[in-house]
Design an enzyme around this catalytic site. Structure first.
Site, PDB file in Angstrom:
ATOM      1  N   GLY A 100       0.508  -0.936  -0.096  1.00 48.75           N
ATOM      2  CA  GLY A 100       0.332  -0.258   0.056  1.00 48.75           C
ATOM      3  C   GLY A 100       0.919   1.571   0.092  1.00 48.75           C
ATOM      4  N   GLN A 147      -5.997  -7.207  -4.546  1.00 49.20           N
ATOM      5  CA  GLN A 147      -6.208  -7.212  -2.238  1.00 49.20           C
ATOM      6  C   GLN A 147      -7.437  -6.388  -1.654  1.00 49.20           C
ATOM      7  OE1 GLN A 147      -4.587  -5.078  -0.013  1.00 49.20           O
ATOM      8  NE2 GLN A 147      -5.012  -6.160   1.223  1.00 49.20           N
ATOM      9  N   TYR A 149      -8.293  -5.103   1.766  1.00 52.41           N
ATOM     10  CA  TYR A 149      -8.655  -5.145   3.229  1.00 52.41           C
ATOM     11  C   TYR A 149     -10.444  -5.676   3.225  1.00 52.41           C
ATOM     12  CZ  TYR A 149      -3.601  -4.450   3.639  1.00 52.41           C
ATOM     13  OH  TYR A 149      -1.595  -4.219   3.883  1.00 52.41           O
ATOM     14  N   ARG A 184       4.366  -1.166  15.755  1.00 51.57           N
ATOM     15  CA  ARG A 184       5.923  -1.192  14.440  1.00 51.57           C
ATOM     16  C   ARG A 184       6.598  -0.144  15.098  1.00 51.57           C
ATOM     17  NH1 ARG A 184       2.231  -1.665   9.510  1.00 51.57           N
ATOM     18  NH2 ARG A 184       1.113  -3.872   9.401  1.00 51.57           N
ATOM     19  N   HIS A 281       3.195 -12.012   6.290  1.00 48.16           N
ATOM     20  CA  HIS A 281       3.438 -10.068   5.826  1.00 48.16           C
ATOM     21  C   HIS A 281       4.281  -9.279   6.188  1.00 48.16           C
ATOM     22  CE1 HIS A 281       0.271  -7.106   5.708  1.00 48.16           C
ATOM     23  NE2 HIS A 281       0.743  -6.739   4.863  1.00 48.16           N
TER      24      HIS A 281
END
Length: 384
Positions: A100, A147, A149, A184, A281
């Site tokens: 993305g 894809q 989400y 993260r 991922h």
């Protein structure tokens, strides 16, 4: 020398005119090269992983534990790397993974990537979180998957699927492992989340069902549109019994991305899914998780005869592709390397990195004694 390996000759011949590639042909060095030119926020967003980064490192280490055993006198002078996966013909068993917010690394983002991929006939998997509307990317041409989400509102989900189908995306890839963001630190330390800056929300902001839920358009009140995006695309884990909704609104192949356990792979097959992507991922969601390559053999043994198995997380070289195919994948998805290439040189950079990977794959396949990826098996490898 013919086929993808021809790129090697092209590079050497251009060297006679003192021309060198735009940047390194070694994808394992791309991260360091890109860091030198990218802004800290975007670089950290692309390169970072969950927590300590342990899973990112584990993905690469897993490839190092498997060694290719070359065979001799196999007549591998001529190769054919082409394959077909879920009805999509491709020149080699390689697709571009959904990544993305590509606009944070280059102004043309997904458009530049789509042009580079289309020139080589390599399929792209366009992210829901694209910087450009899916219709604009489709207009570039080339084979393409979408894809998803999975939004928390059925109307928005159905609208996105309808748009993707109308725009010629032929397979649906449903990401299961990112219904909320992991911890993260590289992003948190810089307080950097692109979506809050209206990056990666183009598909939502142009969607009629999404816009119908707003009092004011995104152009009039961007902040409220972003808040609606956050509420729709994060915070809710889906369930197996919701998969029929996708089948009701998508009549093509459906692939579940993020499968890491054989029991989940079996359940996907039981639920009538057409494929799975063995993936963690790229190490971005669960710190300390199993390396994706370590998960692949057991999953291939469990469902390899029931659905198509694809693989991502850690692919950098032609040897990596061969190892994943030998352990049971039908094709692989390339992620971070093409994003670094995009940052370094836009469309030209992506094309260079793709051609480099395909040439590396072609040559490594030949020199290990194979004419086609179809002959790769676990016996091709030795585990150290």
């Amino acid at each position: 020398m013919a086929g993808h390996a021809q790129y090697q000759n092209e590079i050497y011949l251009r060297g006679l005119a003192d021309e060198v590639p735009p940047f390194t042909t070694d994808a394992t060095r791309l991260e360091a090269v890109a860091e030198a030119v990218m802004e800290p926020g975007p670089f950290g967003y692309v390169a970072g992983g969950a927590g300590s980064g342990d899973t990112v490192r584990a993905n690469r280490a897993a490839f190092e534990r498997w060694r290719i055993v070359p065979r001799m006198l196999t007549g591998a002078t001529t190769r054919d790397l082409s394959t077909t996966v879920l009805g999509t013909a491709m020149p080699a068993p390689v697709l571009l993974a959904p990544v993305g917010v590509q606009g944070i690394v280059h102004p043309e983002g997904e458009l530049a990537v789509a042009r580079a991929a289309a020139a080589l006939d390599v399929p792209i998997v366009l992210s829901t979180a694209s910087s450009y509307p899916l219709e604009d990317v489709a207009a570039v041409g080339g084979p393409r998957w979408f894809q998803l989400y999975w939004p928390n509102e059925p109307e928005v989900c159905a609208s996105l699927l309808r748009r993707a189908k109308d725009a010629g995306y032929t397979a649906l890839v449903v990401t299961l492992d990112t219904w909320t963001l992991a911890w993260r630190p590289r992003d948190l330390d810089q307080a950097y989340l692109p979506f809050l800056r209206a990056c990666g929300v183009a598909n939502a902001f142009t969607d009629p069902a999404f816009r119908a839920g707003l009092e004011k358009s995104p152009e009039e009140d961007q902040a409220m549109a972003i808040l609606r995006w956050v509420s729709l695309f994060t915070g809710t884990d889906k369930r197996w019994d919701q998969l029929p909704f996708l089948r009701e609104h998508w009549d093509g192949p459906i692939v579940l991305k993020g499968i890491q356990h054989p029991d989940d792979a079996r359940r996907a097959a039981d639920e009538g899914m057409d494929g799975i992507i063995v993936s963690n991922h790229g190490g971005r969601q669960v710190d300390g998780a199993l390396a994706a390559l370590d998960a692949l053999p057991a999953i291939a043994a469990a469902v390899g005869d029931r659905l198509e198995i694809l693989f991502d997380s850690g692919i950098r070289t032609g040897a990596d592709v061969i190892k994943a195919l030998a352990l049971g994948a039908k094709a692989v998805l390339l992620g971070r390397p093409y994003i670094y290439a995009l940052a370094l040189a836009g469309e030209q950079g992506v094309r260079h990195t793709l051609r480099s990977l395909l040439a590396d794959l072609d040559l490594t396949l030949a020199l290990s004694g194979h004419q086609t990826p179809a002959t790769l098996t676990p016996n091709t490898l030795h585990r150290t």
